[in-house]
Design an enzyme around this catalytic site. Sequence first.
Site, PDB file in Angstrom:
ATOM      1  N   SER A  15       0.570  -1.275   0.391  1.00 50.60           N
ATOM      2  CA  SER A  15       0.173  -0.224  -0.266  1.00 50.60           C
ATOM      3  C   SER A  15       1.278   1.596  -0.080  1.00 50.60           C
ATOM      4  CB  SER A  15      -0.670  -0.190   1.120  1.00 50.60           C
ATOM      5  OG  SER A  15      -1.792   1.213   1.526  1.00 50.60           O
ATOM      6  N   TYR A  60      -1.265   0.189  10.493  1.00 50.51           N
ATOM      7  CA  TYR A  60      -1.417  -0.304   9.437  1.00 50.51           C
ATOM      8  C   TYR A  60      -0.447   0.006   8.464  1.00 50.51           C
ATOM      9  CZ  TYR A  60      -3.372  -1.343   4.688  1.00 50.51           C
ATOM     10  OH  TYR A  60      -3.516  -1.134   2.801  1.00 50.51           O
TER      11      TYR A  60
END
Lengths: 471, 264
Positions: free
Chosen positions: B157, B170
Amino acid sequence: MGTMQESPVLQHRGAPADEPPTRPHGDVDDQLIGEVPFRSWGRYPLYPAKLVSLNWQDDFPRVIQQNAGMPGGALAVGMGRSYGDSCLLKDGNLMVATGMNRLLSFDAASGLLTAEAGLTLAQLLDFAVPHGWFLPVSPGTKYVTLGGAVANDIHGKNHHLAGTFGSHVRRFTLVRSDGTQMECSPTENSDWYAATIGGLGLTGVITNISLQLKPIVSRFIDYEGIQFHGVDEFLALTEQYQHVEYTVSWVDVTSTGKNFARGIFMLGDHSKIPDKLTRSKDPKLVFPLDAPGAMLNSMTVAAFNTAFFHKQIKPRVRALQDYEPFFYPLDKVLHWNRMYGKSGLLQFQYAIPWESAREGTIAILNEVAKSGLASFLAVLKAFGDVPSPGMMSFPQPGITLALDFPIKPEKSFALFDRLAAMTLDYGGKLYPAKDARMTPAQFQKSYPEWQRFARYKDPLLSSSFWERVTQ
Amino acid sequence: MSLEPVNEVALPKRDASHTPRRVLVLGATSGIAEATTRIWAREGANLFLVGRNAQRVASVAADLKTRGAAYVDTAVADLDDVDGHPELLARAITSLGGLDVAYVAVGILGEQPTAEQDVNHALHILHTNLTVPVSLLTWLANFCVKQGRGTLAVLSSVAGDRGRKSNYVYGSSKAGLSAFLAGLRNRIDREGVTVLTIKPGPVKTGMTVNMKGSEKFADPNKVAEQIVSAVEKRKDVLYTPSIWALIMLVIRAIPERVFKGLNL
Ligand SMILES: Cc1cc2nc3c(=O)[nH]c(=O)nc-3n(C[C@H](O)[C@H](O)[C@H](O)COP(=O)(O)OP(=O)(O)OC[C@H]3O[C@@H](n4cnc5c(N)ncnc54)[C@H](O)[C@@H]3O)c2cc1C
């Protein structure tokens, strides 16, 4: 709030975002999309609702039970291509089914396709056309879901031969808020089959649908356009070309006098000459902004209508045309509804039975022309007598007319109310998918089955439309 | 369909004989993974799908089969259980009759506010997003090295490119993953094994069509196309949509002194 930690709105303030706002990778639970407005196509009315995504068939019945049990109740929705409030639930929970778009099986020999209810007709065509199969019935936009197509029992340009969408639905699964799951077909749970086709999403949530497709050998439509002047010429052409699969007319609702109800009668059949069967290209144009309301005034509309009528210079033209512009001329411009500005638009669509169809159509077209509030997307078509399987379906033999109006509450609503009253006087009815104005008395009179239908309604599912017309 | 290994030494342009034939998808019910595997299915690939939820995996399998996959097999497994990885991976490769692409799409977003208070939640995010792929990829990398070929395509990501307060737990799991992938690539690229790090931005799906600003989100099918093409071109890192390469370049360039004061 589920697994979403950032609203998409936040992401647009320039923060680096990571994942799709909906489903991250890996198995995750259903999630709340957030308190963003779900807009119907007409963008009127605007109601707050909580959006929940239905991504998986195994979300059922848990998600339905959970959401329907919350204050405000729940309603399943698709692409929000209904114009008014039948796909809205004020202060309720809208379960958006478009993430449920899987193909479950396809028999390339018979053309029977089973898919999840959130699959759009666009996605269906992208898959089916290369295999030589087409939708049995198609509306004027391909951005609607199978579930929405069943719930409104939609009709297309071939209604006179093919009936409604529901006539081609062989089977579907319905889930109720009490957890009951039902397989419905013309022979199994047939009363639920009849109640759910045209049942406005109120009988339960449809999870998957088996649809009978139609074979084609080419992307092309053998098209013909014929100018007509007045309702009688339209009726004569309708009679003359009833054997042609697709017929529909655009009608100029701005002109009076000798140009009154002039229009173009458009007909087409799938070309019989084998040709390319490719997927469609993605649409390019996106209508960027809400147009200022003034952009659509009676002068621009009249100018458009005149231009459209004369665009076809000759009284008759024939051409081979790709199915995209033939069926979905407006889909090329995504979000064209924004052209109507922030206040939105609404359609007015009636079906008037043959006994009074001619007289009613002339009277209503006169009323519209007189009002000067016209629209340029006026569509006239004859419905045939293939019966709908649905208990509450809109189509019935006779004439249907659909008109777009920008919303100007004082002016257009008064006109809508007059047109609705006239429609009922001529024994006709209005299309719930396009409605936000019908009175309870008008609905109950023109849909006499509504009380029988109400017995099949899920106690925890509702829509703003239903609450309005049954109060 | 033949299950013979195809010769992929040079994979110049895309045509049927060069498309990935045998694809193992870990986290097959992820939105981006689904969009990507639909393209491979349409091209007639052989697929092995792994996910946690039996019914969901089954519906994805039915969809991919219907769309044209030549062969689809599935396994239901909780990949958080790393002890089960070797057996699962061996079974998948036996079922596929070999391996051309392993697509690792396992991951959870978790909840940052919870992770700030509850370390168990933070550790859970790190486990699923970092430990699990490390376990899978270590096994897969060694397998591919042994066969002298293969592609490991992994969803990381852009959040891993710089930590920020709204999702740093995250983000750190993805930072770790991206670093692991870079190192792995450095180790095994010369062995003929490709490692692709995929860094997606926000993606629009059918269910977000009505969202404010959603017309600016990326189309998942475009993202999927870019992933498929990056796999074919044997790219190292893919920002998708491509604009995110530029955005992250800028974000990374902001001095920490300034960055810590920003509300991101
Ligand atoms: C440009 C344009 C042209 C159109 N042309 C035509 C036309 O030619 N003919 C025609 O008939 N209509 C036409 N329509 C209307 C449109 O076809 C219908 O409103 C259609 O039902 C919209 O589908 P949707 O997926 O957007 O559903 P929504 O508008 O989101 O919902 C419609 C209804 O379906 C229900 N529903 C949705 N999903 C489910 C589910 N999974 N289970 C149970 N209920 C569900 C909802 O509760 C709601 O009652 C047109 C609309 C537009 C914008």
